[in-house]
Design a protein around this motif. Structure first.
Motif, short mmCIF file in Angstrom:
data_model
loop_
_atom_site.label_atom_id
_atom_site.label_comp_id
_atom_site.label_asym_id
_atom_site.label_seq_id
_atom_site.Cartn_x
_atom_site.Cartn_y
_atom_site.Cartn_z
N GLU A 156 0.70 -1.24 0.16
CA GLU A 156 -0.04 -0.03 0.04
C GLU A 156 0.87 1.29 0.01
N ARG A 157 1.90 1.26 0.67
CA ARG A 157 2.93 2.25 0.69
C ARG A 157 4.08 2.08 0.16
N GLY A 158 4.70 2.66 -0.77
CA GLY A 158 5.98 2.39 -1.46
C GLY A 158 7.10 2.99 -0.84
N LYS A 159 8.07 3.03 -1.65
CA LYS A 159 9.26 3.88 -1.17
C LYS A 159 8.98 5.57 -1.17
N PRO A 160 9.25 6.38 -0.30
CA PRO A 160 10.24 6.20 0.66
C PRO A 160 9.83 5.44 2.12
N PHE A 161 8.60 4.80 2.33
CA PHE A 161 8.20 4.18 3.44
C PHE A 161 9.20 2.81 3.43
N PRO A 162 9.11 2.07 4.46
CA PRO A 162 10.03 0.91 4.59
C PRO A 162 9.46 -0.15 4.38
N ASP A 163 7.95 -0.19 4.16
CA ASP A 163 7.15 -1.34 3.65
C ASP A 163 7.76 -2.22 2.84
N PRO A 164 7.91 -1.87 1.51
CA PRO A 164 8.31 -2.99 0.58
C PRO A 164 9.67 -3.62 0.95
N PHE A 165 10.52 -2.88 1.61
CA PHE A 165 11.79 -3.53 2.24
C PHE A 165 11.70 -4.56 3.27
N LEU A 166 10.51 -4.09 4.20
CA LEU A 166 10.27 -5.02 4.98
C LEU A 166 9.55 -6.40 4.57
N LYS A 167 8.90 -6.06 3.67
CA LYS A 167 8.15 -7.34 3.36
C LYS A 167 9.05 -8.10 2.45
N ALA A 168 10.09 -7.67 1.52
CA ALA A 168 11.07 -8.64 0.80
C ALA A 168 12.00 -9.38 2.15
N ALA A 169 12.44 -8.56 3.07
CA ALA A 169 12.99 -9.24 4.15
C ALA A 169 12.31 -10.45 4.85
N GLN A 170 10.94 -10.23 5.12
CA GLN A 170 10.07 -11.32 5.43
C GLN A 170 10.01 -12.53 4.43
N MET A 171 9.96 -12.07 3.31
CA MET A 171 9.89 -13.22 1.88
C MET A 171 11.25 -14.09 2.44
N LEU A 172 12.29 -13.22 2.38
CA LEU A 172 13.64 -14.13 2.55
C LEU A 172 13.71 -14.48 3.96
N ASN A 173 13.00 -14.55 4.77
CA ASN A 173 13.13 -15.14 6.32
C ASN A 173 14.36 -14.56 7.05
N MET A 174 14.64 -13.01 6.81
CA MET A 174 15.95 -12.48 7.37
C MET A 174 15.26 -11.29 7.98
N ALA A 175 16.04 -11.02 9.13
CA ALA A 175 15.75 -9.83 9.92
C ALA A 175 16.00 -8.64 9.16
N PRO A 176 15.46 -7.52 9.19
CA PRO A 176 15.90 -6.18 8.49
C PRO A 176 17.38 -5.73 8.67
N GLN A 177 18.01 -5.92 9.85
CA GLN A 177 19.21 -5.55 10.12
C GLN A 177 20.23 -6.44 9.50
N ASN A 178 19.77 -7.48 8.95
CA ASN A 178 20.63 -8.47 8.21
C ASN A 178 20.51 -8.22 6.75
N CYS A 179 19.99 -7.19 6.31
CA CYS A 179 19.79 -7.11 4.68
C CYS A 179 20.74 -5.83 4.35
N ILE A 180 21.08 -5.83 3.15
CA ILE A 180 21.89 -4.97 2.63
C ILE A 180 21.11 -4.60 1.25
N VAL A 181 20.97 -3.16 1.06
CA VAL A 181 20.28 -2.77 -0.06
C VAL A 181 21.14 -1.79 -0.94
N VAL A 182 21.12 -2.32 -2.28
CA VAL A 182 21.73 -1.58 -3.48
C VAL A 182 20.75 -0.73 -4.10
N GLU A 183 20.71 0.64 -3.78
CA GLU A 183 20.11 1.74 -4.51
C GLU A 183 20.55 2.73 -5.31
N ASN A 184 19.86 3.29 -6.26
CA ASN A 184 20.48 4.43 -6.88
C ASN A 184 19.75 5.75 -6.50
#
Length: 222
Positions: A137-165
């Motif tokens: 429902e809320r895309g960038k710059p909200f954290p929602d899409p990143f948190l959803k991806a972390a959940q899909m990968l069964n990873m804690a957010p602090q263990n995710c590295i994001v490559v952005e432009n």
């Protein structure tokens, strides 16, 4: 499997498409007598077509109907301009990470139909998560899409590295509590200062990721 995951933006990171997107937006706005500038658009990248159109439309005094027409024309122009091109060393980078069993995903402000088609055709076995503007429902710059991806990968957010432009993606990833590596494919470093690391190409991105993931130099692809 590594205990950290890597999430990539799509446009401007995986595919060299931002120049084409800008050309499409520029032509669509010109039909309304408005000439937008590159930096004006690039700083909004990642938010999705609806948000970008209404933001720029408000700045230039367009009404709702005009904004709707701009969005329709933008899609038409983009389909005319679109050519598929990837950044140098990106394929080598994801193959390198895949061989080392690093979980990877894509988080994008693009629509699912376009992104999924390219991912399936060119990177089908690399990415275990895909989150698009259609999935939250809320895309960038909200954290929602990143948190959803972390959940899909069964990873804690602090263990995710994001490559952005883009700044909106950097901001959203930081709000999610993730480490951010920004790459200057479309904007100068000054726009990306919120990131933890800044790289100028994917060779530099690989060096940073190797360090963050604990991959020894002897493991890297020659």
């Amino acid at each position: 499997m590594r205990n950290k995951a890597v999430l990539f933006d799509f446009d401007g990171v995986i595919v060299k498409s931002m120049e084409q997107h800008f050309s499409a937006w520029r032509q669509a706005f010109l039909e309304k007598g408005v000439e937008i500038k590159e930096d004006e658009f690039f700083v909004l990248e990642g938010q999705g077509i609806n948000t970008i159109a209404h933001h720029l439309g408000k700045i230039y005094g367009l009404n709702r109907q005009q904004v709707k027409e701009v969005m329709e024309r933008k899609v038409n122009y983009y389909n005319q301009f679109m050519t598929l091109e990837f950044y140098d060393h990106f394929h080598e980078l994801v193959e390198h990470l895949h061989r080392r069993q690093v979980p990877m995903g894509v988080v994008t402000g693009g629509n699912r139909s376009r992104v999924e088609k390219i991912i399936n055709e060119h990177f089908n076995h690399y990415f275990r998560a895909l989150v698009t503007v259609d999935d939250v429902e809320r895309g960038k710059p909200f954290p929602d899409p990143f948190l959803k991806a972390a959940q899909m990968l069964n990873m804690a957010p602090q263990n995710c590295i994001v490559v952005e432009n883009a700044p909106m993606g950097v901001k959203g990833a930081k709000r999610a509590g993730m480490t951010v590596v920004a790459i200057t494919t479309t904007l100068k470093p000054d726009y990306l200062r919120q990131a933890d690391y800044i790289a100028h190409n994917f060779l530099e991105v690989e060096e940073i990721l190797n360090t963050l993931l604990g991959i020894e130099r002897t493991e890297t692809i020659k």
